[in-house]
Design a protein around this motif. Sequence first.
Motif, PDB file in Angstrom:
ATOM      1  N   ALA A 256       0.836  -1.203   0.000  1.00  0.00           N
ATOM      2  CA  ALA A 256       0.000   0.000   0.000  1.00  0.00           C
ATOM      3  C   ALA A 256       0.871   1.254   0.000  1.00  0.00           C
ATOM      4  N   ALA A 257       1.967   1.245   0.750  1.00  0.00           N
ATOM      5  CA  ALA A 257       2.846   2.413   0.823  1.00  0.00           C
ATOM      6  C   ALA A 257       3.527   2.678  -0.514  1.00  0.00           C
ATOM      7  N   PHE A 258       4.029   1.636  -1.156  1.00  0.00           N
ATOM      8  CA  PHE A 258       4.660   1.812  -2.466  1.00  0.00           C
ATOM      9  C   PHE A 258       3.643   2.318  -3.491  1.00  0.00           C
ATOM     10  N   THR A 259       2.421   1.783  -3.427  1.00  0.00           N
ATOM     11  CA  THR A 259       1.375   2.235  -4.344  1.00  0.00           C
ATOM     12  C   THR A 259       1.059   3.711  -4.127  1.00  0.00           C
ATOM     13  N   ALA A 260       0.984   4.127  -2.862  1.00  0.00           N
ATOM     14  CA  ALA A 260       0.716   5.537  -2.549  1.00  0.00           C
ATOM     15  C   ALA A 260       1.831   6.451  -3.046  1.00  0.00           C
ATOM     16  N   MET A 261       3.035   5.899  -3.205  1.00  0.00           N
ATOM     17  CA  MET A 261       4.158   6.677  -3.724  1.00  0.00           C
ATOM     18  C   MET A 261       4.171   6.724  -5.246  1.00  0.00           C
ATOM     19  N   GLY A 262       3.171   6.083  -5.856  1.00  0.00           N
ATOM     20  CA  GLY A 262       3.073   6.103  -7.317  1.00  0.00           C
ATOM     21  C   GLY A 262       3.776   4.953  -8.005  1.00  0.00           C
ATOM     22  N   LEU A 263       4.206   3.943  -7.247  1.00  0.00           N
ATOM     23  CA  LEU A 263       4.875   2.775  -7.833  1.00  0.00           C
ATOM     24  C   LEU A 263       3.865   1.658  -8.046  1.00  0.00           C
ATOM     25  N   ARG A 264       3.808   1.161  -9.275  1.00  0.00           N
ATOM     26  CA  ARG A 264       2.877   0.087  -9.594  1.00  0.00           C
ATOM     27  C   ARG A 264       3.547  -1.260  -9.347  1.00  0.00           C
ATOM     28  N   VAL A 265       2.791  -2.176  -8.748  1.00  0.00           N
ATOM     29  CA  VAL A 265       3.270  -3.548  -8.519  1.00  0.00           C
ATOM     30  C   VAL A 265       2.530  -4.461  -9.490  1.00  0.00           C
ATOM     31  N   PRO A 266       3.234  -5.173 -10.378  1.00  0.00           N
ATOM     32  CA  PRO A 266       4.695  -5.353 -10.442  1.00  0.00           C
ATOM     33  C   PRO A 266       5.389  -4.515 -11.519  1.00  0.00           C
ATOM     34  N   GLN A 267       4.651  -3.645 -12.213  1.00  0.00           N
ATOM     35  CA  GLN A 267       5.247  -2.958 -13.360  1.00  0.00           C
ATOM     36  C   GLN A 267       6.472  -2.137 -12.970  1.00  0.00           C
ATOM     37  N   ASP A 268       6.370  -1.400 -11.860  1.00  0.00           N
ATOM     38  CA  ASP A 268       7.495  -0.570 -11.413  1.00  0.00           C
ATOM     39  C   ASP A 268       8.310  -1.229 -10.312  1.00  0.00           C
ATOM     40  N   LEU A 269       7.664  -2.072  -9.532  1.00  0.00           N
ATOM     41  CA  LEU A 269       8.332  -2.690  -8.382  1.00  0.00           C
ATOM     42  C   LEU A 269       7.793  -4.099  -8.171  1.00  0.00           C
ATOM     43  N   SER A 270       8.669  -5.086  -8.270  1.00  0.00           N
ATOM     44  CA  SER A 270       8.277  -6.466  -7.984  1.00  0.00           C
ATOM     45  C   SER A 270       8.396  -6.735  -6.493  1.00  0.00           C
ATOM     46  N   VAL A 271       7.496  -7.589  -5.988  1.00  0.00           N
ATOM     47  CA  VAL A 271       7.467  -7.919  -4.562  1.00  0.00           C
ATOM     48  C   VAL A 271       7.405  -9.429  -4.392  1.00  0.00           C
ATOM     49  N   ILE A 272       8.289  -9.964  -3.569  1.00  0.00           N
ATOM     50  CA  ILE A 272       8.268 -11.382  -3.176  1.00  0.00           C
ATOM     51  C   ILE A 272       8.197 -11.433  -1.662  1.00  0.00           C
ATOM     52  N   ALA A 273       7.423 -12.361  -1.139  1.00  0.00           N
ATOM     53  CA  ALA A 273       7.344 -12.553   0.312  1.00  0.00           C
ATOM     54  C   ALA A 273       7.780 -13.965   0.683  1.00  0.00           C
ATOM     55  N   ILE A 274       8.369 -14.101   1.853  1.00  0.00           N
ATOM     56  CA  ILE A 274       8.613 -15.408   2.468  1.00  0.00           C
ATOM     57  C   ILE A 274       7.567 -15.527   3.561  1.00  0.00           C
ATOM     58  N   CYS A 275       6.550 -16.358   3.315  1.00  0.00           N
ATOM     59  CA  CYS A 275       5.383 -16.373   4.190  1.00  0.00           C
ATOM     60  C   CYS A 275       4.561 -17.628   3.913  1.00  0.00           C
ATOM     61  N   PRO A 276       3.575 -17.936   4.753  1.00  0.00           N
ATOM     62  CA  PRO A 276       2.685 -19.062   4.466  1.00  0.00           C
ATOM     63  C   PRO A 276       1.929 -18.843   3.155  1.00  0.00           C
ATOM     64  N   ASP A 277       1.607 -19.933   2.480  1.00  0.00           N
ATOM     65  CA  ASP A 277       0.879 -19.839   1.219  1.00  0.00           C
ATOM     66  C   ASP A 277      -0.441 -19.089   1.377  1.00  0.00           C
ATOM     67  N   GLU A 278      -1.123 -19.301   2.514  1.00  0.00           N
ATOM     68  CA  GLU A 278      -2.417 -18.647   2.707  1.00  0.00           C
ATOM     69  C   GLU A 278      -2.277 -17.128   2.672  1.00  0.00           C
ATOM     70  N   THR A 279      -1.220 -16.611   3.263  1.00  0.00           N
ATOM     71  CA  THR A 279      -0.996 -15.166   3.266  1.00  0.00           C
ATOM     72  C   THR A 279      -0.808 -14.651   1.849  1.00  0.00           C
ATOM     73  N   ALA A 280      -0.016 -15.373   1.050  1.00  0.00           N
ATOM     74  CA  ALA A 280       0.263 -14.938  -0.319  1.00  0.00           C
ATOM     75  C   ALA A 280      -0.955 -15.083  -1.223  1.00  0.00           C
ATOM     76  N   GLU A 281      -1.680 -16.182  -1.066  1.00  0.00           N
ATOM     77  CA  GLU A 281      -2.814 -16.460  -1.954  1.00  0.00           C
ATOM     78  C   GLU A 281      -4.007 -15.568  -1.669  1.00  0.00           C
TER      79      GLU A 281
END
Length: 336
Positions: A256-281
């Motif tokens: 949300a913070a990156f989006t508010a700064m005008g960065l599009r995910v994933p076009q401008d900024l890719s994001v990967i998390a290390i987390c349970p599948d449920e959180t990611a899905e």
Amino acid sequence: MVKIADVARHAKVSPSTVSYALSGKRPISPQTRQRIEESIRVLGYRPHAGARSLASSQSRVLALVLPLRKGVHVPVLMQFATSVLTAAREHNHDVLLLAQDEGDEGIVRVAKSAMADAFIIMDVELEDRRLPLLRTLDQPSVLIGFPADPTGLTCVDLDFRGAGEACVEHLAALGHRSVALIGSPPEVYLRGTGFARRVTAGFTAAADRLGMRSIAHPCPETPAAARAMAERLIREDPSLTAVVVHNESVIQPLIAAFTAMGLRVPQDLSVIAICPDETAEQALVPITSVSIPSDEIGTRAVGLLMAKLVGRDAPETTVLPARLTPRSTTAPPGSL
């Protein structure tokens, strides 16, 4: 209902031999015990838990040492606790949860009172003060996590170093050249918690090996801290095109913070998390992630303890491979 006599007929032994095998009152040859255990499994025989405990002087309880320390993400810890509880019940054991940060004291209290037959230890530090005690206890133990020196212990966990490496390798394959790690809260690193340190080590090593620019920072687990971290990263490296997040509490606030700064995910900024599948899905935009397989780790830990309780050999180290699942938050930099 299956009775001892049914097990005896199936195993071709006397009912008293089955009773001795269950109670431990008399020695039984390994071959006979194996035959009885197989008959119990095939027939689905379930001895009365109270009677077995009284006869064998076993509590049929596993102690799960899961200290709720500052900086831990409780929902993920509860997933581990649930997996341990479910697996223990499949072996006719209950679970005693030790959630206070008592160090040795809580373990000693439970061991001396015979409230539990064995221990599962979580939130393992690289130089964990509980290890000398665990190496001397009569009760067996299994660690979910790896200390710096696992000699003489039984440990199981995700390959967290491999998880950090897998994230960087995925981003490098997409063409990213500058990447940041947003890590666990600062106190987790200060305690020397093994999984956090290993993620950072794997992340940094892979970035260096692949010639990528990299920065890594711990992050407190609040939305305000996430917003401040997003601003800091872009200020430190305006060319940043990808972030790895190993801090479940701040994944969504960061996006949300990156989006508010005008960065599009994933076009401008890719994001990967290390987390349970449920959180990611279940995120608003499904997140590319390396899974934390709490169900499998908890089941493996209980299985290792069950083997140790009956005198079978158990491997000292069990490392589950890091598995990355691409979803909607990673793409080549500058993609449309």
